[in-house]
Design a protein around this motif. Sequence first.
Motif, PDB file in Angstrom:
ATOM      1  N   LEU A   1       0.836  -1.202   0.000  1.00  0.00           N
ATOM      2  CA  LEU A   1       0.000   0.000   0.000  1.00  0.00           C
ATOM      3  C   LEU A   1       0.873   1.256   0.000  1.00  0.00           C
ATOM      4  CD1 LEU A   1      -2.889   1.199   0.302  1.00  0.00           C
ATOM      5  CD2 LEU A   1      -2.516   1.153   2.769  1.00  0.00           C
ATOM      6  N   SER A   2       1.903   1.243   0.840  1.00  0.00           N
ATOM      7  CA  SER A   2       2.769   2.421   0.966  1.00  0.00           C
ATOM      8  C   SER A   2       3.498   2.712  -0.342  1.00  0.00           C
ATOM      9  CB  SER A   2       3.792   2.202   2.082  1.00  0.00           C
ATOM     10  OG  SER A   2       3.138   1.936   3.301  1.00  0.00           O
ATOM     11  N   ALA A   3       4.072   1.658  -0.905  1.00  0.00           N
ATOM     12  CA  ALA A   3       4.846   1.860  -2.130  1.00  0.00           C
ATOM     13  C   ALA A   3       3.939   2.303  -3.274  1.00  0.00           C
ATOM     14  CB  ALA A   3       5.582   0.576  -2.499  1.00  0.00           C
ATOM     15  N   LYS A   4       2.735   1.746  -3.312  1.00  0.00           N
ATOM     16  CA  LYS A   4       1.815   2.111  -4.395  1.00  0.00           C
ATOM     17  C   LYS A   4       1.345   3.556  -4.229  1.00  0.00           C
ATOM     18  CE  LYS A   4       2.208  -1.632  -6.446  1.00  0.00           C
ATOM     19  NZ  LYS A   4       2.891  -1.681  -7.752  1.00  0.00           N
ATOM     20  N   LEU A   5       1.055   3.926  -2.991  1.00  0.00           N
ATOM     21  CA  LEU A   5       0.586   5.292  -2.773  1.00  0.00           C
ATOM     22  C   LEU A   5       1.688   6.291  -3.120  1.00  0.00           C
ATOM     23  CD1 LEU A   5      -1.834   6.948  -1.903  1.00  0.00           C
ATOM     24  CD2 LEU A   5      -0.991   6.885   0.438  1.00  0.00           C
ATOM     25  N   LEU A   6       2.904   5.934  -2.754  1.00  0.00           N
ATOM     26  CA  LEU A   6       4.030   6.792  -3.106  1.00  0.00           C
ATOM     27  C   LEU A   6       4.184   6.859  -4.627  1.00  0.00           C
ATOM     28  CD1 LEU A   6       6.417   8.470  -2.038  1.00  0.00           C
ATOM     29  CD2 LEU A   6       7.803   6.390  -2.103  1.00  0.00           C
ATOM     30  N   GLY A   7       4.075   5.702  -5.271  1.00  0.00           N
ATOM     31  CA  GLY A   7       4.185   5.659  -6.734  1.00  0.00           C
ATOM     32  C   GLY A   7       3.091   6.489  -7.395  1.00  0.00           C
ATOM     33  N   TYR A   8       1.898   6.439  -6.817  1.00  0.00           N
ATOM     34  CA  TYR A   8       0.796   7.238  -7.368  1.00  0.00           C
ATOM     35  C   TYR A   8       1.072   8.725  -7.166  1.00  0.00           C
ATOM     36  CZ  TYR A   8      -3.829   9.260  -7.954  1.00  0.00           C
ATOM     37  OH  TYR A   8      -4.880  10.032  -8.381  1.00  0.00           O
TER      38      TYR A   8
END
Lengths: 453, 1117
Positions: B1054-1061
């Motif tokens: 979740l963290s990495a995806k939110l950062l990527g977004y």
Amino acid sequence: MPPQSATSVSRRRFLRSATGAVLALPWLESIPVRAAETGKKLPSQVPTRPPVRFACLCFADGVEPKHWWAKGEGAEMRLGEALRPMEPYRKDMIYLGGLFNERALEHTSAHLGRFPNLLSGAWVSTAQQDIRVGQTMDQRLAQHLAGNTPIPSLVLGIEPTELRLEDGLTMLYGSCISWKSDTRPATKEIYPARVFDLLVGNRSGRRLDRSILDEVAADARSVRREIHAADRSKLEDYLESIRDIEKRIELAGRERRIEGWQPSVREVTMQRPDEALPQDVPTHMRLMMDLIVLAFQMDKTRVASCLLNNDLSAMTFEFLEGVRGSLHVDLTHNGNKPEVEVMHMKTNQFHVQQLAYLCSRLEAIDEGGTTALDNSLLLCCSNMFDGDQHQADHLPMLLAGRGGNKLKTGRVLNFLDRPISERRACNLYLSLMDCMGLELPRFGDADQRLALL
Amino acid sequence: MPFLQRIPFWERHKNKFFATPSQCLEWWPGGVLETAKRSVGPRASSDLQTSNPRQLRLVLPWIAATFVQIMLNGLAAESSSLAQLAPLLQKNCFECHDATVSQGGVNLDQTTAASDVARDFMIWDRAARMVQEGKMPPAKREPLSSSERAQIVDAIRTTLDAHIAKHAGDPGPVALRRLTSAEYDFAIEDLTGLSLSLGRTFVNDAVGGEGFSNVGDVQFMEDSGLERYLEAAKTVADHAVIGSGPIRFYPDRGLTGLELSAMDRIQKIYRSNGFRTTAGEGAEPYGLTHYPNAFYAAWRYLHRTALGIGEGDLGRLARDLHVPGPFVEHIWKALNQSNPPFPMARFIDAWRALPAPGSAEFQGDDQARSGCRKIYEELDAWQTALARPIGINEEAPVMTADFIHITNRAPVRLQWTLGSSNAPAMVRLQLDSVLGDSHGQTFVIIRELLGLLTPETTNHFAFGRHPRGETVPPTSLVIHGTDPIVLSFKVPPGTTNFSVTLNLELDSRHSEDRIVRCRATIDTGTGTVTRLALLAPDKSPLLAMIADQLVAFASALPQVSHREPAPSDRDPIPAPYDNKYESPDRNYFHYKVKYHRDDRFLAERILDDQERHDLDVAWADLLGSFDYHDLKLRFLKGKLGGSKDVGTTSDLTPEQVAQFPESVRSDVAALVADRKAVMAAHRAAEPGHIEDVLALAQRAWRRPISAEETARLRRFYFDLRSPSGNALNHVAAVRALIARVLTAPAFLYRFEPPSRRDEAGPERLALSDDALSSRLSFFLWASIPDEELRRAARAGELREASGLVAQAQRLLRDPKARRLATEFFGQWYGFYGFERHDGVDRTRFPEFTDALRRSLYEEAVAFFGHIIDGNGPVDDILFTEEVFLNDELARHYGWKTASPLGSEIVRVRREDARARGGLLGLGAILTVTSPPLRTSPVKRGDWVLRRVLGTPPPPPPANAGSIADDDADDDGLSVRERLAQHSRQASCAHCHSRFDPLGFALEHFDPIGRWRDAYRDGREIEAFGTLQDGATIRGLSGLEDYLRQHRPLFYRTLSAKLLGYALGRNELLSDRPLIDALVEDCASGGGFAQLALRIVRSPQFRYQRVAVIADANSHKP
């Protein structure tokens, strides 16, 4: 530790060198683009001959292998069940067996590594931030023919780009079969109404649009100085797009063509399709085929591609009797259940039927003693043979039309037993481009023409 | 040998080094495919991957070769500690894995070319872990000494850590971003207030980076793609309302938009202020609520000294009571006038008679309030009675001076809601003389009454008889005197809305010359309804006497006002039109002229200056939106019998106007003047429109526009208008200017021009205030900044962490943050565009209707909307006990709810054994992870590994084969058995044992997300599966337990995806500390907002790289 074999070493070296050649591609640029010259010379040479047109129909996820075959010559030719719609056009077609793209075969992504490169033979980049395949042969042709017709090429599709990653790669790869450059897919149009407007609408003039475009182009040029170098190429797309529109407007307004040939039909009888996307697949595809015919007939473009379904497509075919389930998950991967294999075969048949329909429409168009079909090259293909196995070591391909009497049709050409160098799909592309007046020393991984053709 | 002969690729090479293709793929290095790359930090442990040593042994050499290559290439570039490691690697690893092996790994060419250790950090990290865990080198090889092992692990870790230490917070390479189609639509919505959904037709989105469409790398401006943007911009421009006021936008386009927008605005002003003079069919009174409060305000002001109210406080009193100030002032004057007209004096007397504060009778404010209400009711009754009912009874009466009308007959219609349906309806009737000799006789006949009353009442009265002995029709009742009588009406069973009409007639022969008030009152239980009828003998001299006073009374107070206050649909239509239904005049008015302005009382007595101005602007827009004046002139000319086609209002000279007959002269003159005024208003607004577009450009371009740009935009407008240019009129030119603003790169692209250099270090620059505000709004709203955010940016507030966080918090609280439900969660979890999902075979699942599909989609959107703006921990995504339902979903899911939920999605707690709740129970998710005809444990299991845990299995080998498509096949095998058959091959078993059990746990949910206890063929559902380590996962609760154990992976994903977004790029090694911190936030119960805020505060978000480092991964020639 396993023994090293001499073969594998040389193979690797070979691959390396191939990589260099394909990936670098600078030589493509260095080949003189002769569009302008040829254009000027053509009138005196072939003043009234209809031009050759190229169309490619591509469907995803392969075929049902048992039913995809052809044997014999001309009227004696026998066709596998999947090819049956082409019965009336056996004398106009060439069955091509055994061709493949080596770089696709090598790719570890069984789908995306083997899809967007069907018409280029190029390597599909595996780096997420580097979208890169290779310019496809239809777009190479469009580049060559640019300026002869108002629209460089029609790039059509049925399904929009799927919004997800597959194996970590963007599904852009699975949704684009035509690549304008190594790094940029060509605009795929899925709305029939828009294609119709592009072909039929009065695109000339448009003074106000041009005024607006002039202004925003100036914006882009001024911002270009202020942004990072890496971003400039993105902005270059924008300017390129403006130039493209302006070119189209200009060509649409030009009445006389560079060559002497005039399209036979200028009155459009086709009705403008509805604004919205057609709700059912057969209607949608039929409209797209009609639009390709219309474009060729009006000589609006000479190059067209239509992607009948995306890679890994979830298209369903309830409109075909007894066919249920979605193309990729259920029908291609059918668990070798005979009744599902038949369903998959029927979808192949349905796609081939689009080719047959295109043949029938073009055959009905008289172009001074020849038919539009005689003056066309129609390629129907998929990116795999046995879709269930993701088999990419040879591809299902059908060719129809005589390319302006440059091809001898009514034949079955099988390359399976030939040496690798003769089995490259890019050999075929070189030959096809020849027919269209674009003679390249090499394309993709090929440097020779297709033998036997 | 022929090199390739239909031999699948893997077959050709599989005997070289690995037992099976899948084992090879299992160890796919992370760079290309998404393989298990979340297993980076110390938190991620070996749970992701196999621990089967036999397979490892077979696979390790290959991966080792890979990283040896990387290391050797990377040594010089990155690190001296790795350089020292080279001999060791060479000795222990390289021997086995020379270049030949790379045939199996296509990535090798790229990975070996890398000189940047960070680029392949996922592989490095895993290599270190494998060495540390003793899985490398393989058992059959000479083992490393413990010191060697430590040396390798340390060197790698040290190198990675050194890189992190050096580069932590690196903003990374962020490619120039174009607005996604969703962002385009949201931005247009925020600019214009309109949801035009134009972006959907661009069809040019693709997904890249960490899996989102907002990544510049996959965004192209294709061929003539800009044409679509141009068309869209022109469409938006067409929605601009360009009239006599500032530019606004309206759902209808062009002149229709101008007309309807004007109507809309007029209507809003009418509605919010109450009074309008005219009425129409089906009219309802409105706005009358101002009266009691106005009287009360005036009463308080009257006793201001006693109440301690200042001399100038009438306006404040009005405000406190929510009555328009000008209206209270008007009422105050009306109540204080000398020589008030008839019957105004009655109300003034009653108002003055209200007990004054401090007097003996005074019982408090409520007394005054209810007194004021009574006065209002009386006034209302008078107005209604004075106004002549128009046409059929349902129409509301209109009171204007013209229509004041008192005769000897009046129907009184009473209508009310009954308290209980079977009780008789009681009407109290009382006669009263209001003007004239109060002692004389009065007789009133009520006609056609007999059948309507209850038997008791009927018997009580003498029907058909006149007190003077004459006969009247047997159904009529004659009443006289001033004593009230009570009539009980029969109520048919089941009636709740009761109405009755009393046909009253003053008996002129026997009554004196007087005006009689007949007052009918009903006690409804919650109050009283009063209707008055005013009756006077035919040709009463009294009426002629008070006519002027009645006119004065009518014009001094607002008219009885009715119904939805549109300026059209007048009923009655104004003079000089013929008011009869279907008359040519009436039709001409309704279809051509359409409007007639008669809101003078409102404009003059109620509205404040600003509202009056807005109303005038709206009327000028309305009447300027078509050739109103000429159409009306045409009518007036036609009325005179002359040709309708002579001249227009624009070319009528005063002399010509003077030649019109007197009956219409003033109308014509007013028309000419009004047209002139309307045109002048439109012209006067023109310069303002250009300014408006300049302001629009600032908002759309998300930055101040330079003087040069301003000049260019102005010049463009004037060029368009100039006869030598495009020769456009003002409206067309303004539209073109808007289209030009919205086609500009500054709108379509998210430029982040380099800005302030500060202490952040030589490699990074702080984003400019504008760029940062855009990042913030595009991250949290998927759209452009609003006014407040731009203000904060201009004020430099975003440079301080506190200011930045304050704005981010504000944005997160705004409903627009819910857009993340689709843009972030929808894209990542896979329900994006589910409202158009067509992957269900509807012949098998006819229940899957468009409506159900929409509900399922809205369920998912509502669920994540709540995740975003609720304060719950991110754990709620998986483990919440709350579900989002409407009736349709409750039915679909087989839930019984205590009370009906309606069609809107609402939040309820789950209470059912067949539990669902959280991500895994969402019908949309369960549907998209199923093929059209069946469920697929493989797809669902893969989805859990990939989307929830971020540990995707490797892609299946090309020749993996497949199982049949239907769960009700006739081969007698269940999905489980078929899958088991398929997985028997060793090449498949390994991966399948990772995801099949996760998918099987969800087998009770059918392909459209419903609960099921059996397959279609009657077989029982076996919702369980056994993992490689022997653990069994059983059902949704078992899967939830499994996910609880692996929560850190979920957090990390979740963290990495939110950062990527947020950043629009891939994860970097240097992001690790930030991601670790985000994971920590999740673990300590942090919610979505906390993650978003941490990202917003991060240097990655606030800075940009000084120079974008060319990507080493690309194949530049």
